[in-house]
Design a protein around this motif. Structure first.
Motif, PDB file in Angstrom:
ATOM      1  N   SER A  83       0.808  -1.148   0.023  1.00 53.88           N
ATOM      2  CA  SER A  83       0.074  -0.061   0.028  1.00 53.88           C
ATOM      3  C   SER A  83       1.045   1.053   0.024  1.00 53.88           C
ATOM      4  O   SER A  83       1.877   1.054   0.255  1.00 53.88           O
ATOM      5  N   PRO A  84       0.420   2.451  -0.048  1.00 56.42           N
ATOM      6  CA  PRO A  84       1.154   3.684  -0.176  1.00 56.42           C
ATOM      7  C   PRO A  84       1.787   3.785   1.107  1.00 56.42           C
ATOM      8  O   PRO A  84       3.084   4.342   1.216  1.00 56.42           O
ATOM      9  N   ALA A  85       1.262   3.323   2.213  1.00 54.75           N
ATOM     10  CA  ALA A  85       1.693   3.383   3.519  1.00 54.75           C
ATOM     11  C   ALA A  85       2.785   2.499   3.655  1.00 54.75           C
ATOM     12  O   ALA A  85       3.911   3.050   4.299  1.00 54.75           O
ATOM     13  N   SER A  86       2.539   1.325   3.402  1.00 55.94           N
ATOM     14  CA  SER A  86       3.660   0.148   3.583  1.00 55.94           C
ATOM     15  C   SER A  86       5.031   0.715   2.849  1.00 55.94           C
ATOM     16  O   SER A  86       6.112   0.429   3.284  1.00 55.94           O
ATOM     17  N   LEU A  87       4.865   0.767   1.536  1.00 56.52           N
ATOM     18  CA  LEU A  87       5.920   1.528   0.629  1.00 56.52           C
ATOM     19  C   LEU A  87       6.720   2.432   1.189  1.00 56.52           C
ATOM     20  O   LEU A  87       7.909   2.530   1.160  1.00 56.52           O
ATOM     21  N   ALA A  88       5.827   3.622   1.862  1.00 59.22           N
ATOM     22  CA  ALA A  88       6.815   4.548   2.523  1.00 59.22           C
ATOM     23  C   ALA A  88       7.360   4.301   3.639  1.00 59.22           C
ATOM     24  O   ALA A  88       8.387   4.881   3.785  1.00 59.22           O
ATOM     25  N   LYS A  89       7.135   3.409   4.358  1.00 58.09           N
ATOM     26  CA  LYS A  89       7.645   2.905   5.385  1.00 58.09           C
ATOM     27  C   LYS A  89       8.685   2.112   5.211  1.00 58.09           C
ATOM     28  O   LYS A  89       9.819   2.073   5.826  1.00 58.09           O
ATOM     29  N   TYR A  90       8.631   1.309   4.085  1.00 59.39           N
ATOM     30  CA  TYR A  90      10.206   0.465   3.749  1.00 59.39           C
ATOM     31  C   TYR A  90      11.001   1.405   3.105  1.00 59.39           C
ATOM     32  O   TYR A  90      12.135   1.066   3.620  1.00 59.39           O
ATOM     33  N   ARG A  91      10.670   2.457   2.325  1.00 56.46           N
ATOM     34  CA  ARG A  91      11.676   3.359   2.022  1.00 56.46           C
ATOM     35  C   ARG A  91      12.261   3.856   3.199  1.00 56.46           C
ATOM     36  O   ARG A  91      13.732   4.229   3.025  1.00 56.46           O
ATOM     37  N   LYS A  92      11.610   4.453   4.156  1.00 54.33           N
ATOM     38  CA  LYS A  92      12.131   5.185   5.188  1.00 54.33           C
ATOM     39  C   LYS A  92      13.024   4.216   6.006  1.00 54.33           C
ATOM     40  O   LYS A  92      13.989   4.698   6.827  1.00 54.33           O
ATOM     41  N   MET A  93      12.726   2.981   6.087  1.00 56.12           N
ATOM     42  CA  MET A  93      13.520   1.779   6.867  1.00 56.12           C
ATOM     43  C   MET A  93      14.938   1.568   6.155  1.00 56.12           C
ATOM     44  O   MET A  93      15.840   0.894   6.586  1.00 56.12           O
ATOM     45  N   GLY A  94      15.119   2.055   4.965  1.00 57.78           N
ATOM     46  CA  GLY A  94      16.487   1.952   4.214  1.00 57.78           C
ATOM     47  C   GLY A  94      16.313   1.001   2.978  1.00 57.78           C
ATOM     48  O   GLY A  94      17.325   1.012   2.247  1.00 57.78           O
ATOM     49  N   VAL A  95      15.115   0.536   2.468  1.00 56.82           N
ATOM     50  CA  VAL A  95      14.847  -0.187   1.126  1.00 56.82           C
ATOM     51  C   VAL A  95      15.046   0.837   0.077  1.00 56.82           C
ATOM     52  O   VAL A  95      14.171   1.690  -0.072  1.00 56.82           O
ATOM     53  N   ASN A  96      15.839   0.612  -1.009  1.00 55.72           N
ATOM     54  CA  ASN A  96      16.095   1.703  -1.845  1.00 55.72           C
ATOM     55  C   ASN A  96      16.100   1.007  -3.178  1.00 55.72           C
ATOM     56  O   ASN A  96      16.082   1.736  -4.304  1.00 55.72           O
ATOM     57  N   ARG A  97      15.667  -0.227  -3.347  1.00 58.88           N
ATOM     58  CA  ARG A  97      15.339  -0.866  -4.637  1.00 58.88           C
ATOM     59  C   ARG A  97      14.094  -1.793  -4.497  1.00 58.88           C
ATOM     60  O   ARG A  97      14.182  -2.604  -3.641  1.00 58.88           O
ATOM     61  N   ALA A 131      -1.012   0.554  -9.632  1.00 63.85           N
ATOM     62  CA  ALA A 131      -0.971   1.626  -8.715  1.00 63.85           C
ATOM     63  C   ALA A 131      -0.086   1.238  -7.616  1.00 63.85           C
ATOM     64  O   ALA A 131       0.388   2.413  -6.734  1.00 63.85           O
ATOM     65  N   SER A 132       0.667  -0.018  -7.573  1.00 68.16           N
ATOM     66  CA  SER A 132       1.823  -0.177  -6.329  1.00 68.16           C
ATOM     67  C   SER A 132       2.657   0.454  -6.991  1.00 68.16           C
ATOM     68  O   SER A 132       3.926   1.129  -6.439  1.00 68.16           O
ATOM     69  N   TYR A 133       3.146   0.502  -8.575  1.00 69.20           N
ATOM     70  CA  TYR A 133       4.277   1.128  -9.065  1.00 69.20           C
ATOM     71  C   TYR A 133       4.448   2.668  -8.755  1.00 69.20           C
ATOM     72  O   TYR A 133       5.338   3.236  -8.455  1.00 69.20           O
ATOM     73  N   LYS A 134       3.051   3.393  -8.909  1.00 65.21           N
ATOM     74  CA  LYS A 134       3.106   4.706  -8.745  1.00 65.21           C
ATOM     75  C   LYS A 134       3.199   5.093  -7.457  1.00 65.21           C
ATOM     76  O   LYS A 134       3.940   5.929  -6.915  1.00 65.21           O
ATOM     77  N   ALA A 135       2.443   4.387  -6.308  1.00 67.59           N
ATOM     78  CA  ALA A 135       2.881   4.504  -4.930  1.00 67.59           C
ATOM     79  C   ALA A 135       4.287   4.578  -4.605  1.00 67.59           C
ATOM     80  O   ALA A 135       4.849   5.151  -3.583  1.00 67.59           O
ATOM     81  N   ALA A 136       5.006   3.444  -5.213  1.00 61.11           N
ATOM     82  CA  ALA A 136       6.443   3.049  -4.892  1.00 61.11           C
ATOM     83  C   ALA A 136       7.304   4.579  -5.389  1.00 61.11           C
ATOM     84  O   ALA A 136       8.234   5.105  -4.695  1.00 61.11           O
ATOM     85  N   ARG A 137       7.031   5.276  -6.538  1.00 63.32           N
ATOM     86  CA  ARG A 137       7.662   6.242  -6.937  1.00 63.32           C
ATOM     87  C   ARG A 137       7.405   7.372  -6.105  1.00 63.32           C
ATOM     88  O   ARG A 137       8.184   8.027  -5.718  1.00 63.32           O
ATOM     89  N   GLN A 138       6.000   7.282  -5.649  1.00 63.68           N
ATOM     90  CA  GLN A 138       5.792   8.706  -4.787  1.00 63.68           C
ATOM     91  C   GLN A 138       6.326   8.271  -3.331  1.00 63.68           C
ATOM     92  O   GLN A 138       6.660   9.495  -2.605  1.00 63.68           O
ATOM     93  N   ALA A 139       6.630   7.195  -3.090  1.00 57.92           N
ATOM     94  CA  ALA A 139       7.134   6.940  -1.596  1.00 57.92           C
ATOM     95  C   ALA A 139       8.797   7.265  -1.661  1.00 57.92           C
ATOM     96  O   ALA A 139       9.525   7.143  -0.858  1.00 57.92           O
ATOM     97  N   GLY A 140       9.572   7.592  -3.025  1.00 51.61           N
ATOM     98  CA  GLY A 140      10.785   7.807  -3.049  1.00 51.61           C
ATOM     99  C   GLY A 140      11.790   6.863  -3.752  1.00 51.61           C
ATOM    100  O   GLY A 140      12.889   7.088  -3.893  1.00 51.61           O
ATOM    101  N   PHE A 141      11.168   5.716  -4.358  1.00 52.37           N
ATOM    102  CA  PHE A 141      11.945   4.791  -4.780  1.00 52.37           C
ATOM    103  C   PHE A 141      12.386   5.073  -6.297  1.00 52.37           C
ATOM    104  O   PHE A 141      11.484   5.331  -7.085  1.00 52.37           O
ATOM    105  N   ASP A 142      13.737   5.372  -6.553  1.00 50.90           N
ATOM    106  CA  ASP A 142      14.196   5.600  -7.711  1.00 50.90           C
ATOM    107  C   ASP A 142      14.904   4.563  -8.361  1.00 50.90           C
ATOM    108  O   ASP A 142      15.665   4.893  -9.313  1.00 50.90           O
TER     109      ASP A 142
END
Length: 418
Positions: free
Chosen positions: A105-119, A146-157
């Protein structure tokens, strides 16, 4: 002192529902309590290995499965904190997590990115709804988008997308539509795997009833994919993988370059301290062994494996272990390096093994060069795309393939599980 690089693979053996083609070790229907027990067991295993890995810098982490994103976010947070606590994690480490579009979800993806996952590696497999259903995937194309766009919004580059070819109901045109759909999203990396019908899977039980592309169509799909993705700017750097410049998967390159990595969890494989070893495909055995202190604290030391090989073989979670003999290293190196577009360099081979690659293998490879399956530029031997498609056949002719093939079976080969 400069620390040696090390890859870390962590296997998560849980799925919301197991796909009909998948033979990777996983189970569906596990509750939060069991998943937390498994993560706690992984933390204990990290503790065991931490001393042996003290002189290493972990520069790649890959969390695979199964479906890592099936874990509760709290359990994943515990896991990622444990990695940072027990290993020397490089500041620029590549940190990959596999994801199923239906489990984020957008919330979980944001949390993974904040935890240090970068790919993020997202398993799409097909952009066509009938093919997704035939594969028994639990997500739709809309879920994926939806998950792809949420990942981009969460900061996954740095996002990788998985596709499959040779699957039920697929045609050359429908595969092209999937390629067009994915490239329009512009991910940094694309993996494209051919379907393999493995024993023990639901697909194997009904293999005679599956409506599959014929062999010629499947070969055309592979070669058309190489050409299409090259035009779109994706370099075909490994048999099944394509990347924008600079976005090749650093973790998987460790496998193909014969570099060291540790695998944690049931069914995980390792190449560490000159040895290859794997854990048994048994979730409860792994958990019970870690909790009961059967092997903990005795398996590893600062010098690597501290127990005799026979003792480790008999330890409950260990499935297979062996020291890679010097002559085996040559076969491994050739087999794994030839999976890469850059292939095997004669001069690098001479430097690494003190042997003349041309004198040993040149004559055997000439027929494949003459027939367009390989190239040779005076130093480097490499498969062409059509050579990559039949690489197993060619390798079986030049190597002791029955012995060497188990190496690929234990590392990153086959379609994304998530």
């Amino acid at each position: 002192m400069v620390k040696k690089p090390l890859g870390l693979y962590i296997h998560i053996p849980f799925c919301h529902a197991k796909c009909a083609y998948c033979d990777f070790y996983s189970q569906s229907g596990a509750g939060d309590e069991l998943m937390q027990r498994y993560v706690d067991s992984l933390l204990l295993q990290m503790e065991d290995y931490s001393a042996a890995a003290r002189e290493y810098s972990v520069d790649t982490v890959f969390i695979g499965g199964g479906t890592p994103t099936a874990l509760p976010v709290k359990a994943m947070s515990d896991l990622l904190s444990g990695i940072d606590r027990h290993f020397n994690l490089a500041k620029n480490a590549e940190f990959t997590m596999e994801a199923n579009p239906a489990t984020v979800s957008p919330a979980s993806l944001a949390k993974y990115r904040k935890m240090g996952v970068n790919r993020l590696s997202i398993g799409l497999q097909s952009a066509n709804s009938d093919e997704l259903s035939a594969l028994s995937r639990i997500h739709t194309r809309e879920d994926f988008e939806a998950s792809y766009k949420a990942a981009r919004q969460a900061g996954f580059d740095n996002i990788s997308v998985d596709l499959m070819y040779g699957i039920p109901l697929q045609t050359a045109d429908s595969f092209q539509r999937s390629l067009d759909y994915v490239t329009a999203l512009d991910p940094e990396h694309i993996s494209v795997y051919g379907l393999k019908i493995e024993e023990g899977t639901p697909f194997h039980r009904v293999k005679d009833t599956l409506i599959l592309p014929d062999e010629d169509t499947e070969a055309d799909m592979y070669l058309d994919c190489v050409r299409h993705l090259n035009v779109k700017g994706y370099r075909h750097y490994e048999i099944s993988n394509y990347a924008r410049p600079g976005y090749e998967c650093r973790h998987n390159l460790k496998y193909w370059n014969c570099e060291e990595y540790l695998g944690l969890g049931c069914a995980a494989h390792s190449y560490f301290s000159g040895m290859r070893f794997s854990m048994k495909r048994d979730l409860m055995l792994f958990i019970d062994s870690m909790e009961a202190d059967i092997t903990r604290g005795s398996m590893m030391s600062g010098d690597g494996l501290s127990l005799a090989e026979e003792q480790i073989k008999n330890a409950a979670p260990i499935d297979e272990i062996y020291t890679v003999a010097p002559n085996e290293r040559i076969g491994e190196y050739i087999m794994l390096r030839l999976r890469l577009a850059e292939g095997v360099s004669s001069s690098e081979f001479q430097h690494r093994f003190g042997m003349n690659f041309d004198a040993i293998y040149g004559r055997r490879l000439k027929i494949y060069i003459d027939n367009g399956f390989m190239t040779y530029n005076g130093d480097r031997y490499a498969f062409t795309p059509k050579g990559m498609y039949v690489s197993n056949y060619i390798l079986s002719n030049i190597l002791d393939f029955d012995e060497e093939s188990r190496i690929v079976g234990g590392i990153a080969d086959g379609s994304d599980k998530a």
